[in-house]
Design an enzyme around this catalytic site. Structure first.
Site, PDB file in Angstrom:
ATOM      1  N   SER A 159       0.829  -1.203   0.000  1.00  0.00           N
ATOM      2  CA  SER A 159       0.000   0.000   0.000  1.00  0.00           C
ATOM      3  C   SER A 159       0.864   1.254   0.000  1.00  0.00           C
ATOM      4  CB  SER A 159      -0.886  -0.011   1.240  1.00  0.00           C
ATOM      5  OG  SER A 159      -0.097  -0.381   2.354  1.00  0.00           O
TER       6      SER A 159
ATOM      7  N   THR B 291      -1.724   3.006   4.355  1.00  0.00           N
ATOM      8  CA  THR B 291      -0.818   4.139   4.193  1.00  0.00           C
ATOM      9  C   THR B 291       0.032   4.317   5.440  1.00  0.00           C
ATOM     10  OG1 THR B 291      -2.331   5.307   2.761  1.00  0.00           O
ATOM     11  CG2 THR B 291      -0.818   6.671   4.039  1.00  0.00           C
TER      12      THR B 291
ATOM     13  N   THR C 149       2.038   6.861   0.313  1.00  0.00           N
ATOM     14  CA  THR C 149       1.047   5.826  -0.028  1.00  0.00           C
ATOM     15  C   THR C 149       1.029   5.541  -1.517  1.00  0.00           C
ATOM     16  OG1 THR C 149      -1.296   5.264   0.283  1.00  0.00           O
ATOM     17  CG2 THR C 149      -0.835   7.490  -0.451  1.00  0.00           C
TER      18      THR C 149
ATOM     19  N   ARG D  79      -6.562   9.416  -9.788  1.00  0.00           N
ATOM     20  CA  ARG D  79      -7.093   9.743  -8.459  1.00  0.00           C
ATOM     21  C   ARG D  79      -5.938  10.026  -7.479  1.00  0.00           C
ATOM     22  NH1 ARG D  79      -6.551   7.638  -3.000  1.00  0.00           N
ATOM     23  NH2 ARG D  79      -8.472   8.058  -1.885  1.00  0.00           N
TER      24      ARG D  79
ATOM     25  N   THR E 254      -4.807   7.974   8.027  1.00  0.00           N
ATOM     26  CA  THR E 254      -4.881   6.816   7.144  1.00  0.00           C
ATOM     27  C   THR E 254      -6.359   6.495   6.954  1.00  0.00           C
ATOM     28  OG1 THR E 254      -4.263   4.499   6.856  1.00  0.00           O
ATOM     29  CG2 THR E 254      -4.626   5.223   9.106  1.00  0.00           C
ATOM     30  N   GLY E 255      -6.657   5.797   5.857  1.00  0.00           N
ATOM     31  CA  GLY E 255      -8.051   5.446   5.613  1.00  0.00           C
ATOM     32  C   GLY E 255      -8.579   6.109   4.369  1.00  0.00           C
TER      33      GLY E 255
HETATM   34  C1  SD4 Z   1      -5.730   7.481   0.277  1.00  0.00           C
HETATM   35  N1  SD4 Z   1      -5.509   7.595   2.665  1.00  0.00           N
HETATM   36  O1  SD4 Z   1      -5.108   7.540  -0.770  1.00  0.00           O
HETATM   37  C2  SD4 Z   1      -5.057   6.890   1.489  1.00  0.00           C
HETATM   38  C3  SD4 Z   1      -5.401   5.448   1.460  1.00  0.00           C
HETATM   39  C4  SD4 Z   1      -5.001   4.563   2.553  1.00  0.00           C
HETATM   40  O2  SD4 Z   1      -4.434   4.116   4.690  1.00  0.00           O
HETATM   41  O3  SD4 Z   1      -4.833   3.418   2.365  1.00  0.00           O
HETATM   42  N2  SD4 Z   1      -4.847   4.960   3.734  1.00  0.00           N
HETATM   43  O4  SD4 Z   1      -6.905   7.799   0.390  1.00  0.00           O
END
Ligand code: SD4
Length: 328
Positions: free
Chosen positions: A85, A189, A207, A217, A240-241
């Site tokens: 990731s 991330t 990330t 994106r 993260t998220g």
């Molecule tokens: C995103 N926040 O590109 C990142 C994705 C992710 O842990 O996996 N965060 O939206």
């Protein structure tokens, strides 16, 4: 309801094991997110944060700066193909292209970021060059890659065989009814914030973004104030998220502003996550989590959903901790 965290894994620093020291469990617990502040300290997201913290801690414990520490730390995740990731080996987008985003911010309020980088393994170090060698904050796509080339970074393919295999499986499972609204499969991330022994804060976030995202994106991670934010007078936070939810709410900035209002890092994160939940109409099904540290070295970590883990290194210990979370 806030869940009480459970520590399921303890990792001692090289220094401690070299000393043959067994640390009483209670003393580790006092070094938890709820514990008193101390410095230096580094906190980062997910289980690969443990190895990243080790690298950051080596810088911090040698008296190095938080800025050098967070860069050195997240480079470990970027370079590890097993971390799918972040960086090299990250899962690709819908076109099977790996695109990377990263941001870094130091104690003097300066920041650097890159987005949609396709051929360089360490976007965090390119972001740092943007911060230090230009008066811009963010470069994207071809321009960022050309800048990296001129700065001497080595160009390479980022797609690993394993990541390509995962993409093929995803592609085979697609139907025309699919859209990009389904919950993302990866949320790993690395966001890292640190306070050094001189009392200076820094943050980094890097990330490959959401797996199989639409080509082009960009999420929250490279956006200063969304994926990561540092105010040396107050504190630092990283996210993260689901990036879209973090962007809409200026998530990391919101956490730092909570600390500015006098909240502890933990309470500031809670307030920001509640805002995100409220903003998205209450019962959300996505994950967002933050890690944060304030000027006095107090840390916080909290997620919307169960399953988030973070790594905390201080006082010669480096622990992986199951985060508290807000929703059932
Ligand atoms: C995103 N926040 O590109 C990142 C994705 C992710 O842990 O996996 N965060 O939206």
């Amino acid at each position: 309801m806030v869940r009480v965290s459970r520590r399921n894994f303890l990792k001692f620093s090289a220094a401690l094991s070299a000393a043959g020291g067994i640390v009483p469990l209670d003393s580790l617990f006092t070094a938890s997110s709820a514990g008193a502040g101390s410095k230096p300290v580094v906190i980062s997201t997910w289980n690969h944060g443990v190895a990243a913290n080790d690298a950051a801690w080596r810088v911090l414990s040698g008296g190095g700066s938080s800025l050098d520490a967070v860069e050195a730390g997240v480079r470990i995740s970027e370079g590890d193909p097993k971390v799918m990731s972040v960086g090299f080996g990250g899962l690709p987008d819908e076109d099977c292209t790996v695109t990377l985003d990263a941001s870094i911010m130091g104690p003097n309020g300066n920041a650097g970021a890159v987005a949609f980088v396709q051929h360089y393994k360490h976007p965090i170090s390119i972001a740092r060059k943007v911060m230090e060698k230009t008066d811009h904050v963010m470069l994207v796509g071809e321009g960022a890659e050309e800048f990296a080339r001129r700065q001497g970074f080595e160009r390479r393919e980022l797609l690993t065989e394993e990541a390509r295999k995962r993409w093929l499986e995803w592609k085979a499972g697609m139907s025309e009814k699919d859209d990009w609204l389904a919950p993302a499969v990866n949320h790993d991330t690395i966001g890292m914030v640190a306070l050094d022994s001189a009392g200076d804060l820094a943050g980094a976030c890097t990330t490959s973004g959401l797996a199989f995202k639409i080509h082009g994106r960009v999420g929250d991670s490279p956006l200063i104030g969304a994926g990561m934010y540092v105010d040396n007078e107050v504190g630092a936070a990283a996210a993260t998220g689901k990036g879209e939810a973090v962007i809409r709410t200026c998530g990391s900035f919101l956490v730092v502003e909570g600390m500015r209002d006098g909240l502890s890092p933990q309470k500031a994160i809670k307030r920001a996550l509640e805002r995100i939940i409220e903003w998205h109409g209450g019962g959300v099904d996505f994950q967002v989590a933050f890690v944060a540290v304030n000027r006095s070295g107090k840390t916080g970590a909290l997620a919307i959903q169960k399953g988030f883990q973070y790594a905390l290194a201080r006082d010669g210990t480096n622990e992986l901790i199951d985060s508290e979370y807000l929703l059932e």
